[in-house]
Scaffold this active site. Structure first.
Site, PDB file in Angstrom:
ATOM      1  N   HIS A   1       0.787  -1.229   0.000  1.00 53.52           N
ATOM      2  CA  HIS A   1       0.000   0.000   0.000  1.00 53.52           C
ATOM      3  C   HIS A   1       0.822   1.283   0.000  1.00 53.52           C
ATOM      4  O   HIS A   1       0.310   2.344  -0.388  1.00 53.52           O
ATOM      5  CB  HIS A   1      -0.916  -0.003   1.230  1.00 53.52           C
TER       6      HIS A   1
ATOM      7  N   TYR B   1     -14.714   5.595   8.630  1.00 57.79           N
ATOM      8  CA  TYR B   1     -13.702   6.079   7.687  1.00 57.79           C
ATOM      9  C   TYR B   1     -14.146   5.696   6.280  1.00 57.79           C
ATOM     10  O   TYR B   1     -14.397   4.532   5.992  1.00 57.79           O
ATOM     11  CB  TYR B   1     -12.363   5.431   8.016  1.00 57.79           C
TER      12      TYR B   1
ATOM     13  N   THR C   1      -4.983  10.632  -0.468  1.00 56.76           N
ATOM     14  CA  THR C   1      -6.335  10.389   0.035  1.00 56.76           C
ATOM     15  C   THR C   1      -6.706  11.384   1.132  1.00 56.76           C
ATOM     16  O   THR C   1      -5.853  12.058   1.692  1.00 56.76           O
ATOM     17  CB  THR C   1      -6.458   8.967   0.620  1.00 56.76           C
TER      18      THR C   1
END
Length: 774
Positions: free
Chosen positions: A473, A589, A602
């Site tokens: 990630h 979230y 993000t």
């Protein structure tokens, strides 16, 4: 032995008569072609750098300015208004001796044309940057575009130029703005209001106001200074502190997965599917290197940042004692392959050309047919990448710093990406309810030793031809991986294809050298470190409760008929489902992107709002009419859409507070407010998987070629992780994760609550509206 001879360009032998040289013409040819390919790539990069550097200007634009200026001077018309004459006067004196008057004039025209061309480029860029800083278009009602926005859109089209390359807009994108502290505090307090009782809210409000008045002004000044200096004030700290400094396993906790087509498997031949997939991915990498991919555009008009794509290939996360780092190479010409506990190095090029799908299929079949057993302690070696980061860093330094272990590890870490030829069969089966659950868990963690979790991504191809990927990630977010994935699936199915027997098209080159087995010298001490990491990873993997399911009653088609954003509809359904599942609300979230700004990644949308909780409570209130519940739903949906827009346009909450916290740590400033905010657990973490970022085939004409999307592990030990993909007019696929060890969660139970919530909300839009009582 043929490949061994080809690997040596020349040999020499010392004899009593002298030195005897033996040249290999074939080897020299391969070296020449390989070097030629490398130089072509270098020149292509230089060319792309120039074209991107002058965009929206073009060489033909410069030529037009030069021709116009020169032509007008021939008719005694000075379009430069005397500038050419001034340029000639300020030329070095040496030019007076070596250049004729006509040559001096021509040189003046060249310099003026170049200056005018560069000035025009800079003016267009600055104008475009100002235009792209306007986000009013995002807040206008759907289908009701104002005149000012129409004018703005026309100007953006004019300033955007023609045929942009992948990185053409990078310098024209605006910087992510630093929000006002007062606004961020107000939005934060609004977001926690439905989660706290009156006393706790008063305490939090007091902490927030004290922070706003006494601590925040100093921190904000440093943050504004960073925003002036850095390209993006968030991204580097986000990558370092959220990802690379994490010491817990990245398997499950950080990595995510993507799936194959839901209903279609192009071939059941494992080697053939792997070959077409790898060839498609390498075609994507070629276009990425050449910057030949068009930038992703919001609404086909507004460019989005492409910088995350730079590290998609040839990238590995390297473990460190305190923090990891990313190793990224400019190029890699081989692939690392894992099968039945054995590691291989597979060259992807021959004579400077990418291997054809049929050649790759032959190579993969050779690996599948290889009867040799794994070397001692080789089978679970990759478990080191699945365990804690500290022990992996220590083991890497101690056991993989020299000799054959270092050479083999370098081969994996310097590979374009990692491929696992899996021994299992996976995929959706309508006859097996848990087929998607098992498919998800396999991609998320596998056996804990058959994926190299540190690689930018691991491509997994199963025995029945189904495939998927596990992605690290830190280097990029899921939409970037999704862009590659869409290209790969479409190229595999609609461009490369397979013959009737399931093999790749073409005839293989049987002279290709065999894939190279990687060799290891794993000591007993190293084996114990591997086993320790495996136990940690196995415990973590066994605790993951996964439930993936299809929602087929309706999709985005029916939701849009309700005049509601599909994302808002699903987010509010998740709030209703969670309340029914646990009997309370929680901090939620939802991932949003900030790629409208340069190097944006993000932002968080806090989906649990006062408006959504009011709607959820109305659904369990027998005294509340369906019409009233519908009204509350519409208010909640509008609120969610507005919050999403604010997050996308740089006015979110959490990234600003995160950066203020980082500054406070650097300055040694203690803030009880920031410490409390950053320690709040996200018990419901959600994300939508984007699709059709690149439209390479018609979804309506090929409804069976919908993607299954992807998913991730739970963020909190007692919470849920939910990923969803709105895959068509009548399909939404959900991926729900939690932990077996938590008595509060059950992924299948939550999945049923999601299914029911979706239907109950849809029933409110029926005429007359219906409401199912709890």
């Amino acid at each position: 032995m043929a490949e061994a001879h080809q690997a040596v360009a020349f040999q020499f032998t010392v004899t009593p008569e002298g030195v005897d040289f033996q040249l290999s013409r074939e080897a020299l040819k391969q070296i020449y072609l390989s070097g030629l390919s490398s130089w072509k790539k270098r020149f292509a990069r230089i060319k792309n750098s120039i074209l991107t550097g002058v965009y929206p200007g073009t060489p033909s634009g410069w030529l037009a300015i030069f021709a116009t200026t020169l032509g007008s001077s021939l008719f005694h018309v000075d379009v430069s208004m005397g500038l050419i004459f001034r340029i000639q006067r300020h030329l070095p004196r040496s030019c007076n001796y070596c250049l004729s008057p006509r040559s001096k004039h021509l040189l003046g025209v060249v310099l003026f044309s170049t200056g005018a061309w560069i000035s025009g480029i800079l003016l267009c860029r600055q104008t475009l940057k100002l235009l792209l800083s306007y986000h009013g278009w995002m807040f206008e009602p759907h289908g009701k575009t104002s005149r000012s926005t129409k004018i703005w859109a026309a100007m953006v089209k004019v300033m955007s130029g023609c045929n942009p390359m992948l990185y053409s807009f990078q310098t024209s994108l605006p910087k992510l703005p630093v929000p006002c502290v007062k606004d961020t505090i107000e939005r934060y307090l609004e977001s926690v209001r439905p989660l706290l009782d009156a006393d706790k809210y008063d305490d939090m409000e007091a902490l927030a106001l004290d922070f706003q008045l006494n601590v925040a002004p100093r921190l904000q000044k440093y943050l504004i200074l960073k925003s002036w200096w850095a390209t993006n004030y968030v991204s580097d700290w986000w990558e370092e502190y959220i990802y690379l400094r994490g010491r817990s396993p990245i398997m499950v906790n950080s990595n995510y997965y993507v799936m194959d087509f839901l209903y279609v498997t192009p071939t059941h031949n494992q080697a053939a599917r792997a070959a077409n997939a790898v060839h498609s991915i390498m075609l994507y990498r070629r276009r990425l290197d050449h910057e030949d991919l068009p930038p992703v555009m919001a609404l086909g008009l507004v460019p989005m940042c492409s910088y995350q794509m730079e590290r998609m290939f040839n990238t590995t996360r390297i473990p460190g004692e305190e923090a990891d780092y990313l190793l990224h190479l400019s190029d890699s010409r081989h692939l690392a392959v894992f099968h039945k506990g054995r590691f291989y190095k597979l060259w992807l090029y021959q004579a400077g050309k990418l291997l054809s799908p049929r050649d790759l299929e032959m190579q993969f079949q050779r690996i599948l047919d290889d009867p040799s057993p794994p070397q001692p302690n080789e089978v679970r070696l990759a478990a080191l990448t699945a365990g804690e980061r500290g022990p992996w860093a220590e083991a890497r330094k101690k056991y993989f710093g020299r000799g054959k272990n270092k050479a083999s590890l370098d081969c994996i870490e310097r590979a374009a990406f990692f491929l696992t030829l899996d021994e299992d069969e996976q995929g959706f089966s309508p006859d097996h309810e848990d087929s998607l659950d098992l498919y998800s868990k396999s991609l998320l963690h596998g056996r804990c030793y058959d994926r190299w979790f540190d690689k930018s991504f691991t491509l997994v191809v199963y025995r029945n031809g189904k495939l998927g990927a596990n992605a690290e990630h830190s280097w990029a977010d899921a939409p970037i991986m999704g862009h590659l994935w869409e290209f790969m699936l479409a190229t595999d199915e609609f461009q490369l294809g397979y013959c009737s027997s399931g093999h790749c098209h073409g005839v293989p080159n049987t002279d290709l050298p065999m894939p190279q087995r990687l060799t290891w010298d794993i000591s007993e001490e190293c084996s114990q470190a591997i086993e320790l990491s495996y136990r940690v990873a196995r415990t973590l993997a066994d605790d993951v409760d996964f439930h993936s399911f299809r929602f087929t009653e309706f999709g985005k088609g029916r939701i849009k008929k309700c005049r509601t954003s599909p994302d808002s509809f699903i987010q509010i359904a998740l709030q209703l489902a969670h309340f029914r599942d646990k009997g309370r609300f929680c901090l939620t979230y939802e991932a949003s992107m900030t790629r409208l700004f340069r190097e944006g990644r993000t932002e968080t949308v806090r989906s649990c709002t006062s408006e959504s909780t009011a709607f959820v409570r109305s659904m369990s209130n027998a005294k509340c009419s369906p019409a009233e519940s519908l009204r509350l739903f519409k208010v909640a949906a509008e609120k969610h859409q507005n919050m999403y827009r604010l997050a996308m346009t740089g006015s979110g909450i959490d990234r600003h507070l995160f950066c203020l916290y980082v500054v406070s740590r650097y300055l040694g400033v203690d803030s009880p407010f920031l410490a409390k905010v950053l320690s709040e657990p996200w018990r419901l973490s959600t994300s939508q998987t984007p699709q059709q970022q690149i439209k390479m085939f018609d979804m309506e004409a090929n409804p069976n070629h919908v993607s299954s999307g992807g998913g991730f592990g739970p963020v909190a030990d007692d919470g849920y992780g939910v990923s969803y993909i709105i895959a068509g007019e009548n399909l939404i696929t959900f991926h729900v994760s939690s932990k077996f060890s938590s008595p509060e969660t059950d992924s299948k139970r939550f999945g049923k609550n999601i299914h029911r919530a979706m239907l109950d909300i849809a029933a409110l839009f029926e005429t007359p509206p219906k409401k199912v009582a709890d």
